[in-house]
Design a protein around this motif. Structure first.
Motif, PDB file in Angstrom:
ATOM      1  N   THR A  30       0.820  -1.209   0.000  1.00 33.25           N
ATOM      2  CA  THR A  30       0.000   0.000   0.000  1.00 33.25           C
ATOM      3  C   THR A  30       0.847   1.250   0.000  1.00 33.25           C
ATOM      4  O   THR A  30       0.419   2.286  -0.469  1.00 33.25           O
ATOM      5  N   THR A  31       2.068   1.171   0.523  1.00 30.69           N
ATOM      6  CA  THR A  31       2.859   2.395   0.553  1.00 30.69           C
ATOM      7  C   THR A  31       3.702   2.545  -0.711  1.00 30.69           C
ATOM      8  O   THR A  31       4.213   3.620  -0.985  1.00 30.69           O
ATOM      9  N   HIS A  32       3.838   1.477  -1.511  1.00 31.72           N
ATOM     10  CA  HIS A  32       4.588   1.589  -2.758  1.00 31.72           C
ATOM     11  C   HIS A  32       3.827   2.440  -3.741  1.00 31.72           C
ATOM     12  O   HIS A  32       2.619   2.293  -3.888  1.00 31.72           O
ATOM     13  N   PRO A  33       4.549   3.349  -4.420  1.00 29.90           N
ATOM     14  CA  PRO A  33       3.851   4.145  -5.432  1.00 29.90           C
ATOM     15  C   PRO A  33       3.385   3.231  -6.575  1.00 29.90           C
ATOM     16  O   PRO A  33       4.075   2.262  -6.902  1.00 29.90           O
ATOM     17  N   VAL A  34       2.245   3.572  -7.117  1.00 29.25           N
ATOM     18  CA  VAL A  34       1.704   2.766  -8.211  1.00 29.25           C
ATOM     19  C   VAL A  34       2.525   3.045  -9.469  1.00 29.25           C
ATOM     20  O   VAL A  34       2.679   4.196  -9.855  1.00 29.25           O
ATOM     21  N   THR A  48       3.566   3.740 -13.225  1.00 26.97           N
ATOM     22  CA  THR A  48       2.827   4.421 -14.302  1.00 26.97           C
ATOM     23  C   THR A  48       2.054   3.424 -15.148  1.00 26.97           C
ATOM     24  O   THR A  48       0.907   3.671 -15.534  1.00 26.97           O
ATOM     25  N   ALA A 105      -1.143   2.444 -13.431  1.00 27.46           N
ATOM     26  CA  ALA A 105      -2.102   3.556 -13.466  1.00 27.46           C
ATOM     27  C   ALA A 105      -2.714   3.663 -14.863  1.00 27.46           C
ATOM     28  O   ALA A 105      -3.925   3.829 -15.025  1.00 27.46           O
ATOM     29  N   GLU A 116       7.802  -4.099  -6.536  1.00 21.28           N
ATOM     30  CA  GLU A 116       9.069  -3.671  -7.148  1.00 21.28           C
ATOM     31  C   GLU A 116       9.503  -4.567  -8.318  1.00 21.28           C
ATOM     32  O   GLU A 116      10.372  -4.199  -9.093  1.00 21.28           O
TER      33      GLU A 116
END
Lengths: 119, 278
Positions: B22-26, B28, B31, B72
């Motif tokens: 949940t803390t990892h950025p999505v 691109t 998205a 990752e």
């Protein structure tokens, strides 16, 4: 310390062994190449958006082939899947363009007939 | 005791993994895949490409699952990229189906207009029949001749108008009638010879290529050629008039070769009594 290096070494050996056992994705390569060829045959290079995806597919194929030559088979598999997805999209977009143009012509013709009918 | 420790470690590990996810950025790519799928499912053709939409959904779910498990890992971006392409493909398939339906409807509507237009021509011919009878023509022969020229005949405010293609009557930039033109003109002469009291105006038209003055002259000479032929065949010269209209009153678009050919024409106007002239 000694135990740590034994564990690290074993893990590295296991990882290498895992990579080496993934076969080269020959079937996926053939499928992707076929999709790229098909995209070329339907004139994807002549439709701007389709041409972009055809180019991405070609680049993906090239990258994947280099990966295969270096034994990076798992990465190659996913790169080829990407290329195939791009090629399939290029085909669909290329086929869509003439249909869209034909609908525009038919709509114009209909508008002219309607206008003529009103007069 | 060992079991409790084991369970505690597993739960803590899952919690840590969830927190990491949940803390990892999505990425691109993910998205984009989500946006592409949303766009595809809300597109007009979505219901017409359900199988492809399902494939796109499955691909997105695989990408989401991979993101949750190992954000990752490059595999996450690969699966997301593929999911985005599948969504775009689904939308394209839906668009194709929708456009094909639209094309069929359009062609059907055009067909209906053409049928209606044919019916309209029949009504116009019926009206012409009445006018001709009242003008004391040899009704039976004249009507048979006009029926054979059905596609070239219409009624407007000027009277009965017979439109002949310039390409059939004359060679390019010529004013002498082609031999093949005479057959068509003979049909018209036979139809018109009985209409003794009706004036006939022969109007020549050109396309918009070239100087207007030259086109007016060319069209006038062509109209005169037709008029002189009619006179040779027995129509009274005093009831006829030849006019050159040049590129005026186009009936098609001069931008296309087909349109220009249509505009190059001769109109033979059998004036109704009291009719307006141009």
């Amino acid at each position: 310390m000694r135990i740590k290096s034994i564990v690290t070494g074993s893990l590295a050996a296991l990882a290498l062994a895992a990579c080496a056992t993934v076969p080269a994705p020959q079937v996926r390569l053939a499928d992707s190449q076929a999709a790229v060829r098909a995209a070329g045959e339907v004139g994807a290079d002549k439709v701007p958006k389709a041409a972009l995806h055809l180019q991405l597919a070609n680049e993906g194929l090239e990258t994947a082939q280099k990966m295969i030559s270096k034994g990076q088979n798992e990465r190659a598999e996913y790169t080829l899947q990407r290329a195939q997805a791009d090629a399939e999209l290029a085909i669909a977009l290329a086929k869509l363009e003439p249909v869209r143009n034909k609908v525009l012509q038919t709509t114009e013709q209909l508008e002219q007939l309607k206008a003529k009918n009103v007069r | 005791m060992k079991n409790y420790v084991k369970q505690f470690v597993s739960v803590a590990a899952c919690g840590l993994a969830a927190a990491c996810a949940t803390t990892h950025p999505v990425p691109t790519e993910l998205a984009d895949a989500r946006a592409a799928y949303g766009h595809a499912t809300s597109s007009e053709g979505a219901t017409l490409a359900q199988a492809q939409m399902h494939v796109a959904k499955t691909a997105l779910e695989a990408a989401e699952k991979q993101f949750s498990a190992d954000a990752e890992n490059p595999k996450t971006r690969d699966l997301a990229y593929i999911a985005a392409r599948k969504a775009e493909l689904a939308e394209a398939v839906g668009d194709m189906a929708r456009l094909e339906e639209q094309q069929k409807e359009g062609e059907k509507a055009i067909g209906q207009y053409q049928v209606a237009s044919g019916e309209q021509k029949d009504r116009e011919l019926t009206s012409v029949k009445k006018d001709l009878a009242s003008a004391q023509l040899q009704a039976k022969d004249a009507l048979l001749q006009l029926t054979s020229l059905r596609d070239k005949v219409k009624q407007d405010e000027r009277g009965l108008v017979i439109t002949l293609s310039g390409n059939v009557l004359f060679g390019s930039n010529k004013t002498e009638l082609l031999p093949a033109a005479r057959t068509q003109l003979d049909d018209i002469v036979r139809a018109l010879v009985g209409a003794k009291d009706q004036a006939i105006i022969i109007e020549g038209f050109t396309d918009a290529t070239g100087a207007t003055e030259r086109n007016e002259e060319l069209s006038k000479h062509r109209a005169e050629a037709v008029m002189n032929y009619f006179a040779e065949k027995g129509l009274a010269l005093e009831r006829m008039r030849a006019v050159g209209r040049g590129p005026s009153n186009p009936i098609a678009d001069n931008k296309s070769a087909e349109g220009r050919a249509t505009n190059r024409r001769v109109e033979i106007v059998v004036q109704a009594q009291g009719a307006a002239s141009r």
